[in-house]
Enzyme design. Structure first.
Site, short mmCIF file in Angstrom:
data_model
loop_
_atom_site.label_atom_id
_atom_site.label_comp_id
_atom_site.label_asym_id
_atom_site.label_seq_id
_atom_site.Cartn_x
_atom_site.Cartn_y
_atom_site.Cartn_z
N LYS A 52 0.85 -1.20 0.00
CA LYS A 52 0.00 0.00 0.00
C LYS A 52 0.88 1.25 0.00
O LYS A 52 0.61 2.22 -0.72
CB LYS A 52 -0.95 -0.02 1.21
CG LYS A 52 -2.04 -1.07 1.07
CD LYS A 52 -2.85 -1.31 2.34
CE LYS A 52 -3.79 -2.50 2.13
NZ LYS A 52 -4.59 -2.84 3.32
N GLN A 96 -4.85 -1.64 9.35
CA GLN A 96 -4.68 -2.96 8.76
C GLN A 96 -5.28 -4.03 9.69
O GLN A 96 -5.02 -4.02 10.89
CB GLN A 96 -3.20 -3.23 8.48
CG GLN A 96 -2.92 -4.51 7.71
CD GLN A 96 -3.50 -4.52 6.29
OE1 GLN A 96 -3.63 -3.49 5.64
NE2 GLN A 96 -3.88 -5.69 5.82
N ASP A 119 -11.21 2.37 3.58
CA ASP A 119 -11.47 0.93 3.45
C ASP A 119 -12.97 0.65 3.28
O ASP A 119 -13.34 -0.46 2.91
CB ASP A 119 -10.99 0.20 4.72
CG ASP A 119 -9.68 -0.54 4.50
OD1 ASP A 119 -9.43 -0.98 3.37
OD2 ASP A 119 -8.93 -0.69 5.48
N1 GUN Z 1 -6.83 -7.21 5.92
C1 GUN Z 1 -7.21 -8.03 4.90
N2 GUN Z 1 -7.82 -7.32 3.94
C2 GUN Z 1 -7.85 -6.04 4.36
C3 GUN Z 1 -8.34 -4.83 3.78
O1 GUN Z 1 -8.92 -4.78 2.70
N3 GUN Z 1 -8.15 -3.71 4.53
C4 GUN Z 1 -7.55 -3.73 5.74
N4 GUN Z 1 -7.44 -2.59 6.41
N5 GUN Z 1 -7.09 -4.82 6.30
C5 GUN Z 1 -7.23 -5.97 5.60
#
Ligand code: GUN
Length: 279
Positions: A52, A96, A119
């Protein structure tokens, strides 16, 4: 043999578009900032967070990274979120997942201001999706719709079956496909006669978290198959929830793993970050 739906190429296209937009914005003195919070050192999460950050760098989005130790308390995380909510130079906030067991995921996700929730996990954004209002949409489902559209797969009127009912993928996926005028079914681990249900699908979206679970007997000839899973097998090779070798010969189009849905998730996160600037 099925056509490959190339998520790597399509996500690169989207990131290129966003990069151009970000550079125009920069000339006007507008910079987008994403704050990324990682608690603990789960290896998969570290890889995702790094990817990211790299995507932000490529596009020209400023990223602020908060890598906190496993022992961080819920209050400390909530205080950090409050500080970031109040900062006018922060447009998007991402925590996350998964979080350590001592921290409530719900408490953390609902603490993020919905206008910064890139998100799309805040109940306000989920509700907005549910009622057809403007808001952030969870990145993986949004990426899948973008993949289908950019691959010229007709969605309106089609039978779409989603296998999996998670809050991150299955449920928002169903709402999005409904918004795109598909006839939608959600199947899951308790569904009876799963094969009969999945065989109805013109568009089959699989997010079950079980390697190579969907074989040719689950798929209608000519269907479009989207594989959300990602697993590493004994030989350290990546595979999805769909048994690619068995399914590809019978379907019309299919996403590979890797290089299908995965890269689209990050591209849509970047798109949401740009949109956050305009919220
Ligand atoms: N963990 C697994 N997939 C995701 C996601 O799309 N966003 C976040 N923040 N954590 C995750």
């Amino acid at each position: 043999m099925a056509k490959l739906i190339d998520g790597k190429r399509i996500s690169a296209e989207i990131k290129e578009e966003l990069r151009t937009k970000a550079s125009l914005w920069k000339q006007e003195g507008r910079e987008v900032t994403l704050a990324v919070i990682l608690v603990g050192a789960d290896p998969a999460s570290c890889v995702y967070v790094n990817n990211k950050k790299k995507a932000c760098e490529f596009i020209g989005i400023r990223s602020l990274s908060y890598e906190l130790p496993e022992e961080t308390t819920q209050t400390e995380v909530l205080n950090l979120i409050e500080e970031l909510n109040n900062r006018s130079d922060v447009d998007g906030i991402l925590v996350q997942l998964p979080l350590p067991k001592s921290i409530s995921e719900e408490a953390v996700l609902t603490a993020i201001t919905p206008q910064k929730d890139v998100d799309g996990f805040h109940p306000m954004n989920v509700g907005a999706l549910c009622t057809g209002k403007r808001g952030f949409v969870s990145c993986t489902p949004a990426g899948i719709v973008e993949l289908l559209k950019r691959s010229e797969v007709e969605i309106t009127g089609k039978e779409c079956v989603i296998v999996g009912r998670s809050n991150i993928v299955g449920k928002p996926m169903a709402l999005l496909m409904l918004r795109e005028n598909a006839t939608v079914t959600i199947a899951h681990s308790k569904s009876v006669n799963l094969k009969e249900i999945t065989k109805r699908a013109d568009i089959l979206i699989v997010a079950v978290g079980k390697p190579k679970f969907i074989t040719e007997e689950y798929v209608k000839p000519g269907a479009v198959v989207i594989d959300v899973g990602i697993h590493r097998n004994q030989d350290n090779k990546l595979c999805g929830d769909v048994d690619f070798e068995s399914v590809a010969p019978v379907c019309d189009a299919i996403t590979p793993v890797p290089g299908g849905v995965g890269p689209m998730t990050i591209a849509m996160l970047m798109k949401n970050c740009m949109e956050a600037k305009e919220m």
